[in-house]
Motif scaffolding. Sequence first.
Motif, PDB file in Angstrom:
ATOM      1  N   VAL A  94      17.061  10.703 -52.993  1.00  0.00           N
ATOM      2  CA  VAL A  94      18.241  11.571 -52.951  1.00  0.00           C
ATOM      3  C   VAL A  94      18.619  11.804 -51.502  1.00  0.00           C
ATOM      4  CG1 VAL A  94      19.174  13.855 -53.474  1.00  0.00           C
ATOM      5  CG2 VAL A  94      17.671  12.714 -55.122  1.00  0.00           C
ATOM      6  N   THR A  95      19.893  11.559 -51.195  1.00  0.00           N
ATOM      7  CA  THR A  95      20.381  11.801 -49.851  1.00  0.00           C
ATOM      8  C   THR A  95      21.516  12.819 -49.892  1.00  0.00           C
ATOM      9  OG1 THR A  95      21.441  10.783 -47.924  1.00  0.00           O
ATOM     10  CG2 THR A  95      21.934   9.802 -50.066  1.00  0.00           C
ATOM     11  N   GLY A  96      21.482  13.736 -48.957  1.00  0.00           N
ATOM     12  CA  GLY A  96      22.479  14.796 -48.922  1.00  0.00           C
ATOM     13  C   GLY A  96      22.268  15.664 -47.707  1.00  0.00           C
ATOM     14  N   PRO A  97      22.817  16.871 -47.714  1.00  0.00           N
ATOM     15  CA  PRO A  97      22.668  17.788 -46.576  1.00  0.00           C
ATOM     16  C   PRO A  97      21.215  18.092 -46.245  1.00  0.00           C
ATOM     17  CG  PRO A  97      24.366  18.575 -48.081  1.00  0.00           C
ATOM     18  CD  PRO A  97      23.684  17.430 -48.766  1.00  0.00           C
ATOM     19  N   GLY A  98      20.340  18.023 -47.250  1.00  0.00           N
ATOM     20  CA  GLY A  98      18.930  18.317 -47.016  1.00  0.00           C
ATOM     21  C   GLY A  98      18.142  17.160 -46.461  1.00  0.00           C
ATOM     22  N   GLY A  99      18.788  16.023 -46.198  1.00  0.00           N
ATOM     23  CA  GLY A  99      18.092  14.868 -45.662  1.00  0.00           C
ATOM     24  C   GLY A  99      17.964  13.766 -46.685  1.00  0.00           C
ATOM     25  N   LEU A 100      16.980  12.934 -46.507  1.00  0.00           N
ATOM     26  CA  LEU A 100      16.727  11.782 -47.372  1.00  0.00           C
ATOM     27  C   LEU A 100      15.313  11.926 -47.917  1.00  0.00           C
ATOM     28  CD1 LEU A 100      18.107   9.078 -48.210  1.00  0.00           C
ATOM     29  CD2 LEU A 100      16.868   8.006 -46.322  1.00  0.00           C
ATOM     30  N   VAL A 101      15.174  12.141 -49.221  1.00  0.00           N
ATOM     31  CA  VAL A 101      13.866  12.423 -49.830  1.00  0.00           C
ATOM     32  C   VAL A 101      13.627  11.476 -50.995  1.00  0.00           C
ATOM     33  CG1 VAL A 101      12.428  14.165 -50.957  1.00  0.00           C
ATOM     34  CG2 VAL A 101      14.038  14.847 -49.166  1.00  0.00           C
ATOM     35  N   ALA A 102      12.420  10.906 -51.052  1.00  0.00           N
ATOM     36  CA  ALA A 102      12.038  10.011 -52.143  1.00  0.00           C
ATOM     37  C   ALA A 102      11.069  10.723 -53.068  1.00  0.00           C
ATOM     38  CB  ALA A 102      11.401   8.740 -51.595  1.00  0.00           C
ATOM     39  N   ASP A 103      11.327  10.636 -54.377  1.00  0.00           N
ATOM     40  CA  ASP A 103      10.373  11.181 -55.343  1.00  0.00           C
ATOM     41  C   ASP A 103       9.005  10.542 -55.160  1.00  0.00           C
ATOM     42  OD1 ASP A 103      12.137  12.905 -56.484  1.00  0.00           O
ATOM     43  OD2 ASP A 103      12.625  11.640 -58.202  1.00  0.00           O
ATOM     44  N   ARG A 104       9.030   9.230 -54.904  1.00  0.00           N
ATOM     45  CA  ARG A 104       7.775   8.504 -54.718  1.00  0.00           C
ATOM     46  C   ARG A 104       8.003   7.397 -53.695  1.00  0.00           C
ATOM     47  NH1 ARG A 104       2.890   7.257 -57.170  1.00  0.00           N
ATOM     48  NH2 ARG A 104       2.215   5.089 -57.030  1.00  0.00           N
ATOM     49  N   LEU A 105       7.066   7.259 -52.768  1.00  0.00           N
ATOM     50  CA  LEU A 105       7.145   6.223 -51.746  1.00  0.00           C
ATOM     51  C   LEU A 105       5.831   5.455 -51.729  1.00  0.00           C
ATOM     52  CD1 LEU A 105       8.739   4.931 -49.407  1.00  0.00           C
ATOM     53  CD2 LEU A 105       7.661   6.587 -47.872  1.00  0.00           C
ATOM     54  N   THR A 106       5.930   4.134 -51.819  1.00  0.00           N
ATOM     55  CA  THR A 106       4.760   3.258 -51.787  1.00  0.00           C
ATOM     56  C   THR A 106       4.907   2.297 -50.620  1.00  0.00           C
ATOM     57  OG1 THR A 106       4.626   3.353 -54.203  1.00  0.00           O
ATOM     58  CG2 THR A 106       3.362   1.637 -53.099  1.00  0.00           C
ATOM     59  N   VAL A 107       3.876   2.200 -49.794  1.00  0.00           N
ATOM     60  CA  VAL A 107       3.942   1.368 -48.595  1.00  0.00           C
ATOM     61  C   VAL A 107       2.701   0.487 -48.508  1.00  0.00           C
ATOM     62  CG1 VAL A 107       4.020   1.350 -46.068  1.00  0.00           C
ATOM     63  CG2 VAL A 107       5.303   3.083 -47.333  1.00  0.00           C
ATOM     64  N   GLY A 108       2.921  -0.767 -48.195  1.00  0.00           N
ATOM     65  CA  GLY A 108       1.835  -1.691 -47.867  1.00  0.00           C
ATOM     66  C   GLY A 108       2.059  -2.200 -46.460  1.00  0.00           C
ATOM     67  N   ALA A 109       1.040  -2.168 -45.614  1.00  0.00           N
ATOM     68  CA  ALA A 109       1.212  -2.576 -44.216  1.00  0.00           C
ATOM     69  C   ALA A 109      -0.116  -3.065 -43.657  1.00  0.00           C
ATOM     70  CB  ALA A 109       1.729  -1.410 -43.374  1.00  0.00           C
ATOM     71  N   THR A 110      -0.029  -3.922 -42.657  1.00  0.00           N
ATOM     72  CA  THR A 110      -1.228  -4.449 -42.007  1.00  0.00           C
ATOM     73  C   THR A 110      -1.426  -3.784 -40.654  1.00  0.00           C
ATOM     74  OG1 THR A 110      -1.015  -6.605 -43.094  1.00  0.00           O
ATOM     75  CG2 THR A 110      -2.359  -6.511 -41.097  1.00  0.00           C
ATOM     76  N   VAL A 111      -2.600  -3.201 -40.454  1.00  0.00           N
ATOM     77  CA  VAL A 111      -2.990  -2.643 -39.156  1.00  0.00           C
ATOM     78  C   VAL A 111      -3.708  -3.754 -38.386  1.00  0.00           C
ATOM     79  CG1 VAL A 111      -4.302  -0.860 -37.964  1.00  0.00           C
ATOM     80  CG2 VAL A 111      -3.285  -0.367 -40.206  1.00  0.00           C
ATOM     81  N   PRO A 112      -3.136  -4.261 -37.297  1.00  0.00           N
ATOM     82  CA  PRO A 112      -3.756  -5.374 -36.575  1.00  0.00           C
ATOM     83  C   PRO A 112      -5.139  -5.005 -36.025  1.00  0.00           C
ATOM     84  CG  PRO A 112      -1.483  -5.027 -35.861  1.00  0.00           C
ATOM     85  CD  PRO A 112      -1.861  -3.839 -36.685  1.00  0.00           C
ATOM     86  N   PHE A 113      -6.024  -5.979 -36.005  1.00  0.00           N
ATOM     87  CA  PHE A 113      -7.352  -5.750 -35.437  1.00  0.00           C
ATOM     88  C   PHE A 113      -7.260  -5.286 -33.988  1.00  0.00           C
ATOM     89  CE2 PHE A 113      -8.896  -9.085 -38.606  1.00  0.00           C
ATOM     90  CZ  PHE A 113      -9.442  -8.140 -39.451  1.00  0.00           C
ATOM     91  N   ASP A 114      -6.321  -5.862 -33.226  1.00  0.00           N
ATOM     92  CA  ASP A 114      -6.210  -5.508 -31.802  1.00  0.00           C
ATOM     93  C   ASP A 114      -5.894  -4.034 -31.608  1.00  0.00           C
ATOM     94  OD1 ASP A 114      -6.723  -8.103 -31.181  1.00  0.00           O
ATOM     95  OD2 ASP A 114      -4.659  -8.646 -30.671  1.00  0.00           O
ATOM     96  N   ALA A 115      -5.084  -3.466 -32.521  1.00  0.00           N
ATOM     97  CA  ALA A 115      -4.720  -2.054 -32.393  1.00  0.00           C
ATOM     98  C   ALA A 115      -5.946  -1.165 -32.567  1.00  0.00           C
ATOM     99  CB  ALA A 115      -3.657  -1.695 -33.424  1.00  0.00           C
ATOM    100  N   VAL A 116      -6.818  -1.518 -33.503  1.00  0.00           N
ATOM    101  CA  VAL A 116      -8.028  -0.739 -33.730  1.00  0.00           C
ATOM    102  C   VAL A 116      -9.024  -0.960 -32.589  1.00  0.00           C
ATOM    103  CG1 VAL A 116      -9.989  -0.387 -35.278  1.00  0.00           C
ATOM    104  CG2 VAL A 116      -7.704  -0.776 -36.219  1.00  0.00           C
ATOM    105  N   ALA A 117      -9.127  -2.197 -32.110  1.00  0.00           N
ATOM    106  CA  ALA A 117     -10.042  -2.503 -31.006  1.00  0.00           C
ATOM    107  C   ALA A 117      -9.654  -1.733 -29.754  1.00  0.00           C
ATOM    108  CB  ALA A 117     -10.038  -4.001 -30.731  1.00  0.00           C
ATOM    109  N   ALA A 118      -8.354  -1.571 -29.516  1.00  0.00           N
ATOM    110  CA  ALA A 118      -7.893  -0.849 -28.326  1.00  0.00           C
ATOM    111  C   ALA A 118      -8.333   0.608 -28.364  1.00  0.00           C
ATOM    112  CB  ALA A 118      -6.374  -0.944 -28.213  1.00  0.00           C
ATOM    113  N   GLU A 119      -8.410   1.204 -29.551  1.00  0.00           N
ATOM    114  CA  GLU A 119      -8.871   2.584 -29.662  1.00  0.00           C
ATOM    115  C   GLU A 119     -10.330   2.722 -29.241  1.00  0.00           C
ATOM    116  OE1 GLU A 119      -8.243   4.001 -33.602  1.00  0.00           O
ATOM    117  OE2 GLU A 119      -6.099   4.339 -33.311  1.00  0.00           O
TER     118      GLU A 119
END
Length: 227
Positions: A94-119
């Motif tokens: 739903v988008t409107g004056p209150g912003g953009l809100v999703a009843d449900r959001l599903t995300v799949g993403a890859t965290v690179p090994f290099d990003a974790v190694a840098a930590e």
Amino acid sequence: MEWTRVRDWLIGALGMLVVLVVAVAVLWWVASGPAGADGGAGSGPPSQAEPPAGPPAGLGEDEVWIADVELDAGTVVAADSTLRDVRALGQGVVTGPGGLVADRLTVGATVPFDAVAAELGGGTVVRPAGDGQVTVVRTVEALGRDLPVTATGTVDVEDGRLVMEPRSIDVGGPGFLSDGIAAVVRRFVTIEHRIEGLPEGLVLRDVAVQGDGFRASLTGEDVALAP
């Protein structure tokens, strides 16, 4: 005459071959669908529940309801996080004056090994180890000496974080010496990574080790996509 018969035979054979190729092509076109239409592995967003049947009751005149919104991105950089191969699905948006809100959001993403190694720092290398495990290799200063350390363990989700608690730590040398030093250096080769910069309300549910990084699955409800 002999050459005329051979020529006619060749022309007839070529014509039959053309007809056969066209027939096979037509059958293939009819029997198959466009590439990717079957939703093969990695072609779309993560698995999700059935989309909402219709807009919510009381939808305002200045609001817009969208059944589902999909997003594919090769790279997303947010805050201190870098994500690759991002696939997201927002349902009941739903988008409107209150912003953009999703009843449900599903995300799949890859965290690179290099990003974790840098930590972890210290020239750390993070790589897959097979059987769903990951290996951390780095040099650690302990007892006044620089020690090459190799740690291997499985990856889990704890308190919304990506965590690898080493199951084996190798620092070389005799077994009794390795065991004693392992307790000292364990915290230097333990992974505790929190994915930052994503919308509030998204929670890490699952993580798996793949060739280029950690594949993370996140879901959330009533997620604000934009203010």
